[in-house]
Design a protein around this motif. Structure first.
Motif, PDB file in Angstrom:
ATOM      1  N   GLY A   1       0.847  -1.200   0.000  1.00  0.00           N
ATOM      2  CA  GLY A   1       0.000   0.000   0.000  1.00  0.00           C
ATOM      3  C   GLY A   1       0.874   1.239   0.000  1.00  0.00           C
TER       4      GLY A   1
ATOM      5  N   ARG B   1       6.415  10.419   7.954  1.00  0.00           N
ATOM      6  CA  ARG B   1       5.230  10.656   8.787  1.00  0.00           C
ATOM      7  C   ARG B   1       4.852  12.140   8.827  1.00  0.00           C
TER       8      ARG B   1
ATOM      9  N   ASN C   1      -8.842   3.879  -1.518  1.00  0.00           N
ATOM     10  CA  ASN C   1      -8.226   2.651  -1.027  1.00  0.00           C
ATOM     11  C   ASN C   1      -9.327   1.803  -0.404  1.00  0.00           C
TER      12      ASN C   1
ATOM     13  N   PRO D   1      -5.097  10.924   0.377  1.00  0.00           N
ATOM     14  CA  PRO D   1      -3.647  10.687   0.278  1.00  0.00           C
ATOM     15  C   PRO D   1      -3.129  10.443  -1.139  1.00  0.00           C
ATOM     16  N   TYR D   2      -4.044  10.060  -2.060  1.00  0.00           N
ATOM     17  CA  TYR D   2      -3.584   9.631  -3.388  1.00  0.00           C
ATOM     18  C   TYR D   2      -3.885  10.630  -4.498  1.00  0.00           C
TER      19      TYR D   2
ATOM     20  N   SER E   1       2.946  11.175   2.469  1.00  0.00           N
ATOM     21  CA  SER E   1       3.377   9.770   2.485  1.00  0.00           C
ATOM     22  C   SER E   1       3.425   9.141   1.105  1.00  0.00           C
ATOM     23  N   LYS E   2       2.448   9.458   0.271  1.00  0.00           N
ATOM     24  CA  LYS E   2       2.358   8.739  -1.001  1.00  0.00           C
ATOM     25  C   LYS E   2       3.110   9.464  -2.112  1.00  0.00           C
TER      26      LYS E   2
ATOM     27  N   PHE F   1     -10.464   1.944   4.085  1.00  0.00           N
ATOM     28  CA  PHE F   1      -9.110   1.801   4.640  1.00  0.00           C
ATOM     29  C   PHE F   1      -9.171   1.347   6.100  1.00  0.00           C
TER      30      PHE F   1
ATOM     31  N   ASP G   1     -10.486  12.279   3.215  1.00  0.00           N
ATOM     32  CA  ASP G   1      -9.118  11.753   3.288  1.00  0.00           C
ATOM     33  C   ASP G   1      -8.592  11.651   1.855  1.00  0.00           C
TER      34      ASP G   1
ATOM     35  N   THR H   1      -1.438  14.363   3.125  1.00  0.00           N
ATOM     36  CA  THR H   1      -0.200  13.693   3.546  1.00  0.00           C
ATOM     37  C   THR H   1       0.871  13.769   2.462  1.00  0.00           C
TER      38      THR H   1
ATOM     39  N   ILE I   1      -6.540  11.535  10.821  1.00  0.00           N
ATOM     40  CA  ILE I   1      -7.836  10.845  10.924  1.00  0.00           C
ATOM     41  C   ILE I   1      -8.121  10.477  12.384  1.00  0.00           C
TER      42      ILE I   1
ATOM     43  N   GLY J   1       1.493  12.041   9.702  1.00  0.00           N
ATOM     44  CA  GLY J   1       0.793  11.310   8.642  1.00  0.00           C
ATOM     45  C   GLY J   1      -0.703  11.585   8.650  1.00  0.00           C
ATOM     46  N   ALA J   2      -1.358  11.115   7.572  1.00  0.00           N
ATOM     47  CA  ALA J   2      -2.816  11.238   7.506  1.00  0.00           C
ATOM     48  C   ALA J   2      -3.464  10.343   8.551  1.00  0.00           C
ATOM     49  N   GLN J   3      -2.761   9.249   8.894  1.00  0.00           N
ATOM     50  CA  GLN J   3      -3.324   8.342   9.908  1.00  0.00           C
ATOM     51  C   GLN J   3      -3.603   9.104  11.204  1.00  0.00           C
TER      52      GLN J   3
ATOM     53  N   TYR K   1     -17.079   9.443   6.499  1.00  0.00           N
ATOM     54  CA  TYR K   1     -15.655   9.318   6.156  1.00  0.00           C
ATOM     55  C   TYR K   1     -15.536   8.900   4.698  1.00  0.00           C
TER      56      TYR K   1
ATOM     57  N   ILE L   1     -12.781   8.590   1.191  1.00  0.00           N
ATOM     58  CA  ILE L   1     -11.490   8.729   0.495  1.00  0.00           C
ATOM     59  C   ILE L   1     -11.890   9.076  -0.938  1.00  0.00           C
TER      60      ILE L   1
END
Ligand SMILES: Cc1ncc(COP(=O)(O)O)c(C=O)c1O
Length: 399
Positions: free
Chosen positions: A36, A245, A177, A207-208, A237-238, A127, A205, A235, A106, A101-103, A170, A172
């Protein structure tokens, strides 16, 4: 004596099947479509080494002391500027905090909003990192199906009408994902209108979103929101490196204020060195060119994977055709169980993530499975998809 030493909210949580699958990936010759993450060979490692050396030579003390919870000021200003251009940050109503991070974006949003028993409507599949966060605060989850153009609006509306406990939706929105699906502009508008009508928040959310290799970009729901309904999680991250992070929340000032207090007790702040590294990269290197390069390579890998799937997968297996991101979602006929399929695939040294991982009821068999195309080489895609095609045909024939 208590039956369990753990709170009910976390006692039932299961470890991500993805992490379990990772344990098998060390087996020599295993072709993994289970990842991922962005392709590690595309991390700008040489640049990171230069940047790190520069920061630690010139500004070590600033990088290694405690920082402010809201985030490293130059990076925060940079992100505000970028988000202002996209309409995701509006100076008069919003605030922005850098998160780990997005984690964490969230999780902290969930932590400040969810009372035990509150409802969260989410896409199903979705996710697991987010679903587990919501579960850990005692949320009741309501799953709405994903269609080719995003979440099923009718199902969302049905929940909003019937359930009086919904706190937020929520979603994405772009290259979801695990499905790779992007919500259409029309649905984004409808979802925002519904959230405002029923007085619930949207946690968006994304991230992509920047990893688009085809088609037109669609504005974030947050950019259409003038009433403080949307909490936006972003984020690096991707696009840059997940291990740094560095993510962020752009949302109504009072929400970000609460998140800031809560982040103070969680991890005080996101590591300053990592924030400085991201800031140095996005301001002194060609970030746009880097994203373009990654998206182009992911597009080529996605196209190759789809072409090989068209060749080798039986017609009973259907799949999404994403315009960006890193995932394709496959659907087998009803009644099949992709956990069983995964065991058979692993025996032939091909790994993927079975759909049950992304569902609200983790114990129910799922006919879905997720393939990642960002991490695998073209050779492995060609070889692995041919093997997987055979495994699927054999599995379906022997049902
Ligand atoms: C949909 C989604 N949201 C959030 C995250 C977490 O991203 P980060 O690494 O920024 O915490 C992921 C990571 O896989 C994801 O897929």
């Amino acid at each position: 004596m208590q039956d369990s030493i753990f709170t009910p909210a976390v006692a039932g949580m299961q470890a991500s099947a993805i992490r379990e699958i990772f344990k098998m990936l060390g087996v020599p010759g295993m072709i993994s479509f289970a990842a991922g993450i962005p392709a590690p060979e595309l991390f700008p490692a040489k640049e990171w080494a230069e940047i790190n050396h520069k920061i630690l030579t010139e500004r070590a003390s600033g990088a290694l002391v405690y920082g402010t919870t809201e985030g490293y000021v130059p990076l925060r200003e940079y992100i505000k500027e970028q988000c202002t251009k996209k309409g995701i940050y509006k100076e008069d109503v919003d605030e922005l905090i850098i998160t780990s991070g997005a984690q964490q974006a969230i999780d902290l949003s969930a932590k400040v909003l969810i009372n035990p028993g509150d409802g969260v409507i989410c896409e199903e599949p979705s996710f697991i990192g987010s679903l587990n966060s919501f579960r850990s605060y005692g949320a009741k989850l309501y799953g709405a199906a994903i269609e080719d153009d995003g979440i099923c609006i009718e199902e969302v509306e049905r929940y909003l009408k019937k359930e009086k406990n919904i706190k937020f939706i929520y979603t994405i929105t772009t290259f979801q994902n695990p499905s790779g699906v992007t919500m259409s502009l029309e649905k984004r508008k409808k979802l925002l209108a519904l959230a405002q009508q029923y007085g619930v928040f949207i946690l968006e959310d994304n991230p992509y979103g920047e990893l688009r290799f085809r088609g037109e970009s669609v504005p974030a729901i947050k950019s259409m929101d003038t009433k403080g309904t949307v909490i936006y999680a972003g984020t690096y991250s991707k696009t840059l490196a997940p291990g740094l992070r560095v993510g962020y929340i752009s949302a109504r000032k009072d929400i970000v204020d609460r998140v800031t207090v809560v982040k103070q007790v969680n991890d005080v702040h996101t590591p300053v060195l990592n924030q400085m590294m991201v800031h140095e990269y996005v301001t002194n290197y060609d970030f746009d060119a880097h994203i373009e390069k990654c998206a182009k390579i992911y597009g080529e890998r996605c196209d190759l994977m789809l072409a090989e799937m068209d060749k080798h997968f039986p017609k009973e297996c259907t799949y999404t055709r994403p315009e960006g991101g890193i995932f394709i979602l496959c659907t087998l006929p009803k009644g099949t169980d992709t956990k069983v399929l995964m065991q058979k695939a692993i025996e032939k040294k091909v790994a993927f993530v079975p759909g049950a991982t992304f569902m609200l009821d983790l114990d129910q068999p799922s006919n879905l499975f997720r393939l990642n195309f960002s991490v695998t080489t073209p050779e492995s895609i060609t070889k692995g998809i041919a093997i997987l095609g055979e495994v699927i045909k054999e599995y379906l024939q022997n049902l």
